[in-house]
Design a protein around this motif. Structure first.
Motif, PDB file in Angstrom:
ATOM      1  N   ALA A   1      -3.132   6.808  -4.651  1.00 18.07           N
ATOM      2  CA  ALA A   1      -3.042   5.552  -4.134  1.00 18.07           C
ATOM      3  C   ALA A   1      -2.659   4.581  -4.943  1.00 18.07           C
ATOM      4  O   ALA A   1      -2.782   4.499  -6.087  1.00 18.07           O
ATOM      5  CB  ALA A   1      -4.380   5.448  -3.529  1.00 18.07           C
ATOM      6  N   SER A   2      -1.979   3.611  -4.282  1.00 16.74           N
ATOM      7  CA  SER A   2      -1.634   2.249  -5.182  1.00 16.74           C
ATOM      8  C   SER A   2      -1.274   1.144  -4.145  1.00 16.74           C
ATOM      9  O   SER A   2      -1.369   1.284  -2.820  1.00 16.74           O
ATOM     10  CB  SER A   2      -0.409   2.519  -6.058  1.00 16.74           C
TER      11      SER A   2
ATOM     12  N   CYS B   1      -3.472  11.151   4.021  1.00 21.16           N
ATOM     13  CA  CYS B   1      -4.669  10.639   3.404  1.00 21.16           C
ATOM     14  C   CYS B   1      -4.527   9.097   4.409  1.00 21.16           C
ATOM     15  O   CYS B   1      -3.621   8.551   4.310  1.00 21.16           O
ATOM     16  CB  CYS B   1      -4.725  10.384   2.000  1.00 21.16           C
TER      17      CYS B   1
ATOM     18  N   PHE C   1      -8.532   0.873  -4.831  1.00 22.04           N
ATOM     19  CA  PHE C   1      -8.714   2.230  -4.150  1.00 22.04           C
ATOM     20  C   PHE C   1     -10.343   2.230  -4.283  1.00 22.04           C
ATOM     21  O   PHE C   1     -11.000   2.831  -3.394  1.00 22.04           O
ATOM     22  CB  PHE C   1      -8.171   3.435  -5.143  1.00 22.04           C
TER      23      PHE C   1
ATOM     24  N   CYS D   1      -3.592  12.962  -3.224  1.00 15.12           N
ATOM     25  CA  CYS D   1      -3.169  11.717  -2.712  1.00 15.12           C
ATOM     26  C   CYS D   1      -3.329  10.722  -3.629  1.00 15.12           C
ATOM     27  O   CYS D   1      -4.377  10.205  -4.113  1.00 15.12           O
ATOM     28  CB  CYS D   1      -4.026  11.352  -1.389  1.00 15.12           C
TER      29      CYS D   1
ATOM     30  N   ASN E   1      -7.337   6.725  -9.290  1.00 16.08           N
ATOM     31  CA  ASN E   1      -7.129   6.200  -7.990  1.00 16.08           C
ATOM     32  C   ASN E   1      -6.334   7.497  -7.148  1.00 16.08           C
ATOM     33  O   ASN E   1      -5.065   7.421  -6.428  1.00 16.08           O
ATOM     34  CB  ASN E   1      -5.781   5.270  -8.013  1.00 16.08           C
ATOM     35  N   THR E   2      -6.876   8.509  -7.151  1.00 16.99           N
ATOM     36  CA  THR E   2      -6.534   9.860  -6.380  1.00 16.99           C
ATOM     37  C   THR E   2      -7.722  10.273  -5.768  1.00 16.99           C
ATOM     38  O   THR E   2      -8.771  10.339  -6.211  1.00 16.99           O
ATOM     39  CB  THR E   2      -6.136  10.885  -7.640  1.00 16.99           C
TER      40      THR E   2
ATOM     41  N   ILE F   1      -6.848   5.162   4.683  1.00 14.20           N
ATOM     42  CA  ILE F   1      -7.846   4.196   4.352  1.00 14.20           C
ATOM     43  C   ILE F   1      -8.933   4.012   5.515  1.00 14.20           C
ATOM     44  O   ILE F   1      -8.285   3.704   6.561  1.00 14.20           O
ATOM     45  CB  ILE F   1      -7.133   2.954   3.705  1.00 14.20           C
TER      46      ILE F   1
ATOM     47  N   VAL G   1       0.848  -1.177  -0.134  1.00 13.40           N
ATOM     48  CA  VAL G   1      -0.007  -0.135  -0.207  1.00 13.40           C
ATOM     49  C   VAL G   1       0.778   1.143  -0.075  1.00 13.40           C
ATOM     50  O   VAL G   1       1.813   1.221   0.672  1.00 13.40           O
ATOM     51  CB  VAL G   1      -0.779  -0.086   1.285  1.00 13.40           C
TER      52      VAL G   1
ATOM     53  N   LEU H   1       0.476   5.548  -0.357  1.00 12.68           N
ATOM     54  CA  LEU H   1      -0.616   6.628  -0.520  1.00 12.68           C
ATOM     55  C   LEU H   1       0.336   8.006  -0.230  1.00 12.68           C
ATOM     56  O   LEU H   1       1.029   8.258   0.629  1.00 12.68           O
ATOM     57  CB  LEU H   1      -1.493   6.839   0.983  1.00 12.68           C
TER      58      LEU H   1
ATOM     59  N   MET I   1     -12.059   6.803   2.033  1.00 16.08           N
ATOM     60  CA  MET I   1     -10.921   7.419   2.338  1.00 16.08           C
ATOM     61  C   MET I   1     -11.167   8.809   3.213  1.00 16.08           C
ATOM     62  O   MET I   1     -12.123   9.304   3.189  1.00 16.08           O
ATOM     63  CB  MET I   1     -10.342   7.950   1.244  1.00 16.08           C
TER      64      MET I   1
END
Length: 118
Positions: free
Chosen positions: A24-25, A96, A29, A22, A77-78, A98, A2, A4, A34
Motif C-alpha cells: 500500500a502507498s 485488497c 496505512f 498487498c 505498509n503491507t 481500504i 492511492v 494497492l 483493510m
C-alpha cells in the motif's frame, strides 16, 4: 495517489497453500482497517476477510473461516492473506481494499489471480 498492489497469486492444487501480499502507498496505512475482497468470473465481489488498523481484530467470511488468515505489517505498509487448504471455489481475482469499502467504490490496482485446480 492511492496504490494497492496485490501479488502472490498463481495456480495451486486443492489442499495447497498460497500467501498473498498487498503493498500500500499514497495514504496512511496504519490508520485504516483493510480487507481482502475476491471476485470470481460471473459473480459479485465477496469480502473475504477484514483486519482492523492495529491488526488486533479480524473477521472472516464463513466460506474461508479456519482456512485463511489475514495479517498486516504497518511498518512495511503491507497486508497479507495466508490461504491454506485451498478449494476450487476459492478461484478468483483477489484485491485488497481500504475500509469502509463498498462495491460501488471499485478496486485500486490490478489484483492477483488465484486458481485452485488439479
Amino acid at each position: 495517489e492511492v496504490q494497492l498492489q496485490a501479488s502472490g497469486g498463481g495456480l495451486v492444487q486443492p489442499g495447497g497453500s498460497l500467501r498473498l501480499s498487498c503493498a500500500a502507498s499514497g495514504f496512511t496505512f496504519s490508520n485504516f482497517a483493510m480487507s481482502w475482497v475476491r471476485q470470481a468470473p460471473g459473480k459479485g465481489p465477496e469480502r473475504v476477510s477484514t483486519i482492523d488498523s492495529g491488526g488486533g481484530g479480524t473477521t472472516y467470511a464463513d466460506s474461508v473461516k479456519g482456512r485463511f488468515t489475514i495479517s498486516r505489517d504497518n511498518a512495511k505498509n503491507t497486508l497479507y492473506l495466508q490461504m491454506n487448504s485451498a478449494k476450487p471455489e476459492d478461484t478468483a481475482a483477489y484485491y485488497c481494499a481500504i475500509e469502509p469499502w463498498v462495491p460501488a467504490k471499485g478496486f485500486w490496482g490490478q489484483g492477483t489471480q488465484v486458481t485452485v485446480s488439479s
